[in-house]
Scaffold this motif. Structure first.
Motif, PDB file in Angstrom:
ATOM      1  N   GLU A 160      -1.815   2.515   5.733  1.00 11.01           N
ATOM      2  CA  GLU A 160      -1.166   1.904   4.389  1.00 11.01           C
ATOM      3  C   GLU A 160      -2.503   1.282   3.876  1.00 11.01           C
ATOM      4  OE1 GLU A 160       2.801   0.646   3.626  1.00 11.01           O
ATOM      5  OE2 GLU A 160       2.802   0.644   5.860  1.00 11.01           O
ATOM      6  N   LEU A 161      -3.286   0.345   4.557  1.00  7.42           N
ATOM      7  CA  LEU A 161      -4.284  -0.148   4.101  1.00  7.42           C
ATOM      8  C   LEU A 161      -5.378   0.630   3.589  1.00  7.42           C
ATOM      9  CD1 LEU A 161      -5.601  -3.083   3.642  1.00  7.42           C
ATOM     10  CD2 LEU A 161      -6.327  -3.134   5.855  1.00  7.42           C
ATOM     11  N   LYS A 162      -5.815   1.548   4.321  1.00  7.28           N
ATOM     12  CA  LYS A 162      -6.864   2.598   3.906  1.00  7.28           C
ATOM     13  C   LYS A 162      -6.349   3.389   2.607  1.00  7.28           C
ATOM     14  CE  LYS A 162      -8.875   5.332   7.099  1.00  7.28           C
ATOM     15  NZ  LYS A 162      -8.864   6.101   7.994  1.00  7.28           N
ATOM     16  N   ASN A 163      -5.279   3.348   2.353  1.00  5.65           N
ATOM     17  CA  ASN A 163      -4.886   4.039   1.128  1.00  5.65           C
ATOM     18  C   ASN A 163      -4.975   3.175   0.055  1.00  5.65           C
ATOM     19  OD1 ASN A 163      -4.221   6.593   2.467  1.00  5.65           O
ATOM     20  ND2 ASN A 163      -2.223   6.019   2.633  1.00  5.65           N
ATOM     21  N   VAL A 164      -4.792   1.932   0.073  1.00  4.46           N
ATOM     22  CA  VAL A 164      -4.625   1.215  -1.077  1.00  4.46           C
ATOM     23  C   VAL A 164      -5.983   0.668  -1.396  1.00  4.46           C
ATOM     24  CG1 VAL A 164      -2.232   0.495  -0.972  1.00  4.46           C
ATOM     25  CG2 VAL A 164      -4.000  -1.005   0.102  1.00  4.46           C
ATOM     26  N   ILE A 165      -7.113   0.629  -0.401  1.00  2.00           N
ATOM     27  CA  ILE A 165      -8.369   0.009  -0.437  1.00  2.00           C
ATOM     28  C   ILE A 165      -8.994   0.582  -1.985  1.00  2.00           C
ATOM     29  CG2 ILE A 165     -10.865   0.185   0.322  1.00  2.00           C
ATOM     30  CD1 ILE A 165      -9.728  -0.785   3.051  1.00  2.00           C
ATOM     31  N   LEU A 166      -8.699   2.340  -2.116  1.00  2.00           N
ATOM     32  CA  LEU A 166      -9.368   2.950  -3.110  1.00  2.00           C
ATOM     33  C   LEU A 166      -8.254   3.160  -4.331  1.00  2.00           C
ATOM     34  CD1 LEU A 166     -11.006   5.761  -0.937  1.00  2.00           C
ATOM     35  CD2 LEU A 166     -12.036   3.605  -1.874  1.00  2.00           C
ATOM     36  N   SER A 167      -7.181   2.527  -4.220  1.00  2.00           N
ATOM     37  CA  SER A 167      -6.074   2.667  -5.166  1.00  2.00           C
ATOM     38  C   SER A 167      -6.360   1.961  -6.422  1.00  2.00           C
ATOM     39  CB  SER A 167      -4.689   2.117  -4.756  1.00  2.00           C
ATOM     40  OG  SER A 167      -3.862   2.253  -5.634  1.00  2.00           O
ATOM     41  N   GLU A 168      -5.688   2.444  -7.498  1.00  2.00           N
ATOM     42  CA  GLU A 168      -5.666   1.633  -8.764  1.00  2.00           C
ATOM     43  C   GLU A 168      -4.401   0.941  -9.391  1.00  2.00           C
ATOM     44  OE1 GLU A 168      -8.479   1.137 -10.541  1.00  2.00           O
ATOM     45  OE2 GLU A 168      -9.877   2.353  -9.412  1.00  2.00           O
ATOM     46  N   ASP A 169      -3.421   1.108  -8.320  1.00  2.00           N
ATOM     47  CA  ASP A 169      -2.110   0.523  -8.566  1.00  2.00           C
ATOM     48  C   ASP A 169      -2.096  -0.913  -8.019  1.00  2.00           C
ATOM     49  OD1 ASP A 169       0.342   0.114  -8.409  1.00  2.00           O
ATOM     50  OD2 ASP A 169       1.162   2.274  -7.622  1.00  2.00           O
ATOM     51  N   PRO A 170      -2.067  -1.672  -9.153  1.00  2.00           N
ATOM     52  CA  PRO A 170      -1.815  -3.160  -8.505  1.00  2.00           C
ATOM     53  C   PRO A 170      -0.751  -3.527  -7.819  1.00  2.00           C
ATOM     54  CG  PRO A 170      -1.442  -2.867 -10.807  1.00  2.00           C
ATOM     55  CD  PRO A 170      -2.174  -1.471 -10.523  1.00  2.00           C
ATOM     56  N   ILE A 171       0.417  -2.924  -7.957  1.00  2.00           N
ATOM     57  CA  ILE A 171       1.697  -3.232  -7.401  1.00  2.00           C
ATOM     58  C   ILE A 171       1.449  -2.672  -6.099  1.00  2.00           C
ATOM     59  CG2 ILE A 171       4.284  -2.605  -7.446  1.00  2.00           C
ATOM     60  CD1 ILE A 171       4.165  -2.694 -10.443  1.00  2.00           C
ATOM     61  N   ARG A 172       1.198  -1.520  -5.924  1.00  2.00           N
ATOM     62  CA  ARG A 172       1.207  -1.032  -4.317  1.00  2.00           C
ATOM     63  C   ARG A 172       0.095  -1.758  -3.775  1.00  2.00           C
ATOM     64  NH1 ARG A 172       3.598   0.385  -0.254  1.00  2.00           N
ATOM     65  NH2 ARG A 172       2.600   1.868   1.098  1.00  2.00           N
ATOM     66  N   ILE A 173      -1.162  -2.090  -4.195  1.00  2.00           N
ATOM     67  CA  ILE A 173      -2.072  -2.798  -3.527  1.00  2.00           C
ATOM     68  C   ILE A 173      -1.395  -4.182  -2.912  1.00  2.00           C
ATOM     69  CG2 ILE A 173      -4.184  -4.346  -3.779  1.00  2.00           C
ATOM     70  CD1 ILE A 173      -5.195  -2.048  -5.661  1.00  2.00           C
ATOM     71  N   LYS A 174      -0.624  -4.862  -3.648  1.00  2.00           N
ATOM     72  CA  LYS A 174      -0.019  -6.286  -3.362  1.00  2.00           C
ATOM     73  C   LYS A 174       0.893  -5.742  -2.286  1.00  2.00           C
ATOM     74  CE  LYS A 174      -1.593  -9.077  -7.444  1.00  2.00           C
ATOM     75  NZ  LYS A 174      -0.979  -9.922  -8.507  1.00  2.00           N
ATOM     76  N   GLN A 175       1.718  -4.870  -2.402  1.00  2.00           N
ATOM     77  CA  GLN A 175       2.818  -4.753  -1.612  1.00  2.00           C
ATOM     78  C   GLN A 175       2.393  -4.456   0.010  1.00  2.00           C
ATOM     79  OE1 GLN A 175       4.660  -1.040  -3.113  1.00  2.00           O
ATOM     80  NE2 GLN A 175       6.187  -2.357  -3.868  1.00  2.00           N
ATOM     81  N   VAL A 176       1.117  -3.837   0.079  1.00  2.00           N
ATOM     82  CA  VAL A 176       0.527  -3.205   1.444  1.00  2.00           C
ATOM     83  C   VAL A 176      -0.247  -4.774   1.855  1.00  2.00           C
ATOM     84  CG1 VAL A 176      -1.232  -2.189   2.515  1.00  2.00           C
ATOM     85  CG2 VAL A 176       0.267  -1.003   1.028  1.00  2.00           C
ATOM     86  N   LEU A 177      -0.874  -5.501   0.934  1.00  2.00           N
ATOM     87  CA  LEU A 177      -1.709  -6.739   1.280  1.00  2.00           C
ATOM     88  C   LEU A 177      -0.523  -7.849   1.750  1.00  2.00           C
ATOM     89  CD1 LEU A 177      -4.321  -7.007  -1.285  1.00  2.00           C
ATOM     90  CD2 LEU A 177      -4.633  -6.648   1.105  1.00  2.00           C
ATOM     91  N   ARG A 178       0.666  -7.653   1.348  1.00  2.00           N
ATOM     92  CA  ARG A 178       1.389  -8.910   1.976  1.00  2.00           C
ATOM     93  C   ARG A 178       1.903  -8.642   3.354  1.00  2.00           C
ATOM     94  NH1 ARG A 178       3.635  -8.295  -3.437  1.00  2.00           N
ATOM     95  NH2 ARG A 178       3.348 -10.273  -4.672  1.00  2.00           N
ATOM     96  N   LYS A 179       1.924  -7.240   3.877  1.00  2.00           N
ATOM     97  CA  LYS A 179       2.068  -6.726   5.072  1.00  2.00           C
ATOM     98  C   LYS A 179       0.847  -7.317   6.094  1.00  2.00           C
ATOM     99  CE  LYS A 179       4.900  -2.780   4.037  1.00  2.00           C
ATOM    100  NZ  LYS A 179       4.839  -1.221   4.021  1.00  2.00           N
ATOM    101  N   VAL A 180      -0.390  -7.163   5.491  1.00  2.00           N
ATOM    102  CA  VAL A 180      -1.590  -7.431   6.258  1.00  2.00           C
ATOM    103  C   VAL A 180      -2.006  -9.091   6.258  1.00  2.00           C
ATOM    104  CG1 VAL A 180      -4.043  -6.857   6.513  1.00  2.00           C
ATOM    105  CG2 VAL A 180      -2.397  -5.006   5.710  1.00  2.00           C
TER     106      VAL A 180
END
Length: 299
Positions: A160-180
């Motif tokens: 999940e982290l690898k997927n959002v590192i290159l993402s432009e979706d701010p909501i999804r980025i924060k969702q995953v970062l809250r898990k990390v």
């Protein structure tokens, strides 16, 4: 006492903080001061230079630790460039040498990086290193390169982290970062160390992802004190400004442009950091390499 050296951005950061603070934490050979929401690390060359650090001689550190107490009031005298403790002790930056925590600019070849990455993973496997996620380093590396899916929790989280590192979706980025962010134990939890490793990899590789970094910074400023420790938040905020401790910089130098011998020496120095902080940061670097390499073979 006069400091030997100090971070070149420290005084600028302190200008944004209250002038009165406290002794935040005391360890066997270092201490942290807190001014507002920012920290200052007092240590020696044993810890390396940190982006929010002041370096003292070993004998000075022994004297300081014998005099200060947890929670003691300390004032920052901006005009004199001096920390003044309630106990009467002073630490002056006057005469100290400012140092930069920004990685040096270097060019690298994909061939050398692939070779060194394979050496790095081989050395971790030989050492039997275990990450703060409870996964041995060899299995963790195989997961990061998609070569195995065990253990499943680590595979899913890092995927999940690898997927959002290159993402432009701010909501999804924060969702995953809250898990990390804050995942794991210690002053700098494993998830945070993983992020620091990713960030320094992106700096060296010239692939900094602005949407991801913007989301991480916003989350730290809005929810950081709830999600993780104050010490770890400090490291991450500096990492977002491309500033890192000297040990991980030395490892990245060797990984991107050094010899296998230089890499081995720098790796052992990094692994000595904390209980699992060193290995977890290394895993973050390997995560970035797996993104950069894509489907290419590591060997």
């Amino acid at each position: 006492m006069n400091a030997q050296a100090y971070s070149d951005v420290l005084q600028g950061v302190l200008r944004t903080c209250p002038s009165t603070g406290r002794v935040h934490s005391v360890f066997a050979s270092s201490a942290n001061l807190q001014f507002g929401e920012r920290l200052v690390h007092l240590g020696t060359s044993r810890q390396g230079d940190l982006p929010y650090g002041v370096l003292l001689q070993d004998r000075q550190m022994i004297e300081l630790l014998a005099m200060i107490t947890l929670g003691e009031a300390v004032a920052w005298d901006k005009a004199a460039g001096t920390f003044r403790f309630a106990s009467g002790l002073t630490v002056s930056l006057s005469g100290g040498v400012p140092f930069s925590s920004v990685p040096r600019s270097l060019s690298f070849s994909g061939e050398i990086l692939r070779r060194n990455a394979a050496c790095l993973i081989g050395q971790l496997a030989a050492d039997g290193a275990v990450t703060g996620f409870g996964v041995n380093a060899e299995d963790a590396a195989l997961c990061l390169f998609g070569l195995q899916e065990e253990p499943p929790d680590f595979f899913r989280l890092t995927g999940e982290l690898k997927n959002v590192i290159l993402s432009e979706d701010p909501i999804r980025i924060k969702q995953v970062l809250r898990k990390v962010i804050g995942r794991g134990q210690g002053l700098t939890p494993s998830g945070d160390d993983l992020l620091v490793g990713c960030l320094i990899g992106a700096v060296y590789g010239g692939t900094r992802c602005e949407s991801f970094c913007h989301g991480l910074r916003e989350l730290l400023l809005e929810e950081g004190r709830r999600l993780t420790t104050e010490v770890s938040q400090e490291y991450l905020l500096y990492a977002l400004d491309n500033r890192f401790g000297s040990r991980i910089r030395r490892l990245a130098d060797a990984l991107f442009a050094g010899s296998p011998e230089e890499l081995q020496s720098a790796l052992q120095e990094t692994l000595a950091v904390g209980h699992t902080s060193g290995i977890d940061t290394v895993m973050g670097l390997i995560l970035w390499i797996s993104l950069w390499m894509g489907e290419d073979s590591i060997g």
